[in-house]
Every structure is written in structure tokens, then in C-alpha cells.
Scaffold this motif. Sequence first.
Motif, PDB file in Angstrom:
ATOM      1  N   MET A   1       0.842  -1.202   0.000  1.00  0.00           N
ATOM      2  CA  MET A   1       0.000   0.000   0.000  1.00  0.00           C
ATOM      3  C   MET A   1       0.876   1.250   0.000  1.00  0.00           C
ATOM      4  SD  MET A   1      -2.866   1.460  -0.032  1.00  0.00           S
ATOM      5  CE  MET A   1      -3.498   3.079   0.331  1.00  0.00           C
ATOM      6  N   THR A  56      -5.017   0.331   8.779  1.00  0.00           N
ATOM      7  CA  THR A  56      -6.333   0.820   8.354  1.00  0.00           C
ATOM      8  C   THR A  56      -7.356   0.495   9.431  1.00  0.00           C
ATOM      9  OG1 THR A  56      -5.754   0.519   6.028  1.00  0.00           O
ATOM     10  CG2 THR A  56      -8.084   0.739   6.524  1.00  0.00           C
ATOM     11  N   ARG A  59      -6.918   2.873  12.229  1.00  0.00           N
ATOM     12  CA  ARG A  59      -7.456   4.194  11.872  1.00  0.00           C
ATOM     13  C   ARG A  59      -8.986   4.186  11.931  1.00  0.00           C
ATOM     14  NH1 ARG A  59      -8.446   7.340   7.169  1.00  0.00           N
ATOM     15  NH2 ARG A  59      -7.875   5.671   5.735  1.00  0.00           N
ATOM     16  N   ARG A  88      -2.948  10.986  -1.211  1.00  0.00           N
ATOM     17  CA  ARG A  88      -4.258  11.502  -1.566  1.00  0.00           C
ATOM     18  C   ARG A  88      -5.322  11.207  -0.515  1.00  0.00           C
ATOM     19  NH1 ARG A  88      -6.061   9.020  -6.489  1.00  0.00           N
ATOM     20  NH2 ARG A  88      -4.613   7.365  -5.929  1.00  0.00           N
ATOM     21  N   GLY A  89      -5.067  10.197   0.338  1.00  0.00           N
ATOM     22  CA  GLY A  89      -6.090   9.734   1.277  1.00  0.00           C
ATOM     23  C   GLY A  89      -6.666  10.845   2.141  1.00  0.00           C
ATOM     24  N   VAL A  92      -8.606  13.506   0.064  1.00  0.00           N
ATOM     25  CA  VAL A  92      -9.905  12.983  -0.403  1.00  0.00           C
ATOM     26  C   VAL A  92     -10.898  12.932   0.763  1.00  0.00           C
ATOM     27  CG1 VAL A  92     -11.061  10.917  -1.323  1.00  0.00           C
ATOM     28  CG2 VAL A  92      -8.948  11.727  -2.368  1.00  0.00           C
ATOM     29  N   ASP A  93     -10.436  12.522   1.927  1.00  0.00           N
ATOM     30  CA  ASP A  93     -11.315  12.475   3.108  1.00  0.00           C
ATOM     31  C   ASP A  93     -11.784  13.883   3.502  1.00  0.00           C
ATOM     32  OD1 ASP A  93     -11.220   9.741   3.351  1.00  0.00           O
ATOM     33  OD2 ASP A  93      -9.731   9.719   4.956  1.00  0.00           O
ATOM     34  N   ARG A  96     -14.340  15.112   1.018  1.00  0.00           N
ATOM     35  CA  ARG A  96     -15.644  14.437   1.129  1.00  0.00           C
ATOM     36  C   ARG A  96     -16.454  14.998   2.299  1.00  0.00           C
ATOM     37  NH1 ARG A  96     -17.339   9.443  -1.007  1.00  0.00           N
ATOM     38  NH2 ARG A  96     -15.170   9.028  -1.582  1.00  0.00           N
TER      39      ARG A  96
ATOM     40  N   VAL B  53      -8.401   4.370  -2.792  1.00  0.00           N
ATOM     41  CA  VAL B  53      -8.417   5.636  -2.041  1.00  0.00           C
ATOM     42  C   VAL B  53      -9.847   6.159  -1.943  1.00  0.00           C
ATOM     43  CG1 VAL B  53      -7.724   8.067  -2.090  1.00  0.00           C
ATOM     44  CG2 VAL B  53      -6.023   6.286  -2.504  1.00  0.00           C
ATOM     45  N   THR B  56     -11.994   3.686   0.245  1.00  0.00           N
ATOM     46  CA  THR B  56     -11.613   3.770   1.657  1.00  0.00           C
ATOM     47  C   THR B  56     -12.166   5.064   2.245  1.00  0.00           C
ATOM     48  OG1 THR B  56      -9.600   2.495   1.250  1.00  0.00           O
ATOM     49  CG2 THR B  56      -9.685   3.753   3.290  1.00  0.00           C
ATOM     50  N   SER B  57     -12.086   6.130   1.466  1.00  0.00           N
ATOM     51  CA  SER B  57     -12.623   7.417   1.914  1.00  0.00           C
ATOM     52  C   SER B  57     -14.143   7.329   2.097  1.00  0.00           C
ATOM     53  CB  SER B  57     -12.277   8.501   0.882  1.00  0.00           C
ATOM     54  OG  SER B  57     -12.907   9.707   1.224  1.00  0.00           O
ATOM     55  N   TRP B  58     -14.808   6.669   1.166  1.00  0.00           N
ATOM     56  CA  TRP B  58     -16.260   6.489   1.303  1.00  0.00           C
ATOM     57  C   TRP B  58     -16.560   5.687   2.583  1.00  0.00           C
ATOM     58  CZ3 TRP B  58     -19.130   1.982   1.538  1.00  0.00           C
ATOM     59  CH2 TRP B  58     -20.511   2.183   1.597  1.00  0.00           C
ATOM     60  N   ARG B  59     -15.775   4.642   2.808  1.00  0.00           N
ATOM     61  CA  ARG B  59     -16.013   3.808   3.996  1.00  0.00           C
ATOM     62  C   ARG B  59     -15.765   4.602   5.285  1.00  0.00           C
ATOM     63  NH1 ARG B  59     -13.387  -0.384   6.965  1.00  0.00           N
ATOM     64  NH2 ARG B  59     -11.467  -0.223   5.761  1.00  0.00           N
TER      65      ARG B  59
END
Lengths: 279, 279
Positions: A1, A56, A59, A88-89, A92-93, A96, B53, B56-59
Motif C-alpha cells: 500500500m 487501516t 485508523r 491523496r487519502g 480525499v477524506d 468528502r 483511495v 476507503t474514503s467512502w467507507r
Amino acid sequence: MRMLVSLLVFMSLSSLAFSDENASSYILPRPLIFETHELKSAAAIYDDDSVNVNCTSWRFAAETNNLAPWKTIPAECAGYVKDYLMGRGYVVDLERVSEEANVYASSFGFSGGDGKDTWIFDIDETLLSNLPYYLEHGCGLEVFDHTKFDKWVEKGVAPAIAPSLKLYEKVKDLGYKVILLTGRRENHRVITIENLINAGFNNWDELILRSLDDDHKTATIFKSEKRDEMVKEGYRIRGNSGDQWSDLLGFAMSQRSFKLPNPMYYIPEVGKTNSYSII
Amino acid sequence: MRMLVSLLVFMSLSSLAFSDENASSYILPRPLIFETHELKSAAAIYDDDSVNVNCTSWRFAAETNNLAPWKTIPAECAGYVKDYLMGRGYVVDLERVSEEANVYASSFGFSGGDGKDTWIFDIDETLLSNLPYYLEHGCGLEVFDHTKFDKWVEKGVAPAIAPSLKLYEKVKDLGYKVILLTGRRENHRVITIENLINAGFNNWDELILRSLDDDHKTATIFKSEKRDEMVKEGYRIRGNSGDQWSDLLGFAMSQRSFKLPNPMYYIPEVGKTNSYSII
């Protein structure tokens, strides 16, 4: 990852660790590709994957408030957390949660209204990013050091979290009363205002910091009491954005809460034994 | 990521889709390696990583309750969610939340006590797994179908979630009063009891299902009212385990809540407009 995340990394924060007079440089994220890695062996991928699954999971547990109060991130997750923050994680979070809050904030359709609809924002890791500081201090691997962190705060150079700035401007445009409710202390009022303005935040309705009287209170109690005062004054707390559950839980809770990601540190609620109670 | 998860997959549930008289087969997870994949090209890895990515962000957004009410998972995340459920991710998350709850439950140190310390468990996706059903129905990609799901419930063959069974037995041993509080309806009481017992759950103190009177209530209101009755009878709700925020939020909330993962479906709270209010 880690390999995968490293293939394309869209953010660099290194320059943000230094004071900069130009307000536009205070905004995250800024796109920049700076790293590529070669393919790894299957064994290395398996090792990476094992760490990835565990970190993960850690987290997920941190972000859903399942964990006991924690002081540092797990050592095995140091690389994972840094990759998440610099890759990017995290962006992106952040985008969102801003977009979801935006859709919700826009759903009430009041034009003008009675001025009682309120949105609360926390500051650190919600409006302003301390990532430049944490990148210098292990991204959660070091135990939090108040003295060192205060020195960073006093520089007043924390950049804006761009998706939060977007939401901030949206809720102001929609006519919400905007309250900034922070665990920062009153002695940091001036530098906090200067930092917020330099980072692009303007025209909030109220900035509430922790006074000497609040000093013995947990974050949850301090923030719940302040929300309760607003409710008693007739304000409707429609939304609350924060990166800590202690920003969101307790009493006089917001109609909807938006949990921003923060895998770097945890601010305890009421010792976690009665944190969820209605008091 | 899908490749990485697929390298080693430790669970197979396919056999659980069928009725089985042997109670031991009702327990998840059961280790089984059933799939390997060859290495993919860098481009395919990038595509996988992009989906990873985003999903995972959606989750993260779903599990932290940031999303507006959703009826199906995003189409692009169908493979991601299935890989998560069938790979190690789901099991590791379930084990972690069980262990965290175990540590917290054990922290009170009452021996015998006054019998007022209570732990609440939801049933579906908390004690019992409907994964065999959802694997046949797109793991969240299909809109929920009450009629089909009821037929599955009436088989009474949902397996235990092993880490939850472990926690269940621990809190019973510690002397907690154990309440099962479920959105299942009273007409499923007999089959639910049979299913629970076959899956290894025994000697709960109370099983509360949704009566006809509760039929018009949201899950949050129904469950909050039942918790409130317990509090008024003098019970201390120390812990609450559930896979939905509607199990955990509302009023008369537990001192600590434990959010089990569920990326397959979402049960709305109070229309999400006043779900977090103290009512």
C-alpha cells in the motif's frame, strides 16, 4: 500500500513549515507530484499489506471513537499514517466531509431566516492545519509536547485546510451564524485571529477560546457548556465540524456532526467513562 | 489493493449460505485460503489504488456517520466492499472492536455489584452476521428488499460474529446485565431466539424486539426510548455495541459506544435532521 500511495502523491507541505507572508500559500492542498517507486516483490507487498490492514483497522477504530484514549500512534503505523497524510487519502477524506456538510447545510433553504441557524467549527485540524508541525514531530509518533506545540501556534502560520475554507465560505453565504469554538487558550487569541485571517478566514460571528475558568474542564465539557449557552439563547446548532469526538459529543449536541479525519492525536473526552452520557 | 487483499484471503463464507444443523459452523471467522492473483501492471495498480483511495474514503465517511443517508454502496466500490468483507479487513476490524470493548468492560472491577451495570448488544451485523445473505445480494449494491431479507431471517441460520460472541461471554462473566435490543420485529422472536442459541448465544437477560406500537418509530427513537426506560429503572448502561449509528445515538446514550463496521447498509436515524439532538 505504501508503494501504491507513493506512486502518485499530490501534496507537498514541506514549504509550509516555514513562515510565509503570502496568505495564498497558507492553503492546503497544493498539488505536487514528487515521488515514484519501483514495483516491489510479492513478499514485500504481503508485508506492506499486512501493515496496511492492521493500520487501516487502527485508523477505523480511532476515527469511530472505538479506541481507549491513546497518546501516540502505533509504531508500526508511523509510515502508514505519514503516507496517508502526505498522499491523496487525507485530501480525499477532507474534501468528502466538506462536500457532505455543504449538501446538508444547503438543504434548509432559509433565505435570510431569523439569524438563529448556527454552524460551529473547531480550529486545529478543522480550519487550520498543524501538519507542518506534526511532520517535524513524527505525525503522532511522539507524545504531545505542549511547550513545543505552543511555540508553533505562536508563529501563526498554520495553513488553511482548503476544503474546510470552502465549507466555511459556503455556510457564511447561506446565512449561518458562524462560531469558532476551540480548545486554544485566551492568551492565543491575537495570534489565532492573525493566523485565521492570513489563512483566508474572515467575518466569523464569534471566536470562543478557553478562558482560565475553563482550564480544569475536559474538552467535551468545555465545548458542551458553550453549545448549551447558545441553545439557551435560542440558537439552532445545525452543524458542527470537528476532528475530535470531544468537539462533537457531550450535551447540547449539534443536529448533525461532521467528523474530520485526524490519525495524529486524540484529545480525551471525560476520561471515557461517562463521555457519552447526557449530563 | 484488490490484488493485495486477494493474495491471502482468510475467510470463506460460501458454505454458510446454507442451513446447517451443526452450531459450531455458525461461527465466523473460519480461516480458509482460497485465492491467489498474479502481479498486475503498474497502470492496473494505479487504477486499483485510485478506487482504493476513493472507496476507503467512502467507507471512512460511512463509518463516521458523515454521509447523508444512503441506500446502496457506490457502484465503483462493489469490488472493494466485497474484498473488505471477504478478506482480512473486516475480521481484523471486528476483532479490534471486540478487544477494545473487552478492555473497557473489564475496567470497572465490580465483583457481583448491585446488578445494575448493563451492556446492550444489537443483533444483526453485531452478534449475528447476515453476510451469507448479502453476498447473494451484491453486498450493498442492491437496494434493501424487506421481503427477501425476511425470508433469510426466517431460515434462522445467520452465523455468530465470533469476536462479538467472545465479548458477549466476557461481559456475562463480568456480571453485566445483557440486553439484546434489535430492530427485528416481534413476529421474528421465536426464530431469532432459535438462531441466537444455535449460534452460541445463551442466557441473555432480556431480548427487546420492535412491537407493533414501535412500528412507526425510527430506529434511533425506538432504541433511545428503550434505553431511557432502563436508565429510569436505575440501570447504568456502561456499554453499547452496534453496527449502526442509530443503535448508538439519540438519548439515554451509553457511557461508551462501540461501532462495529458495516459497509453494506445504512439504517437512517431521524431523517438526519435532528438525529443528534437531545430530545
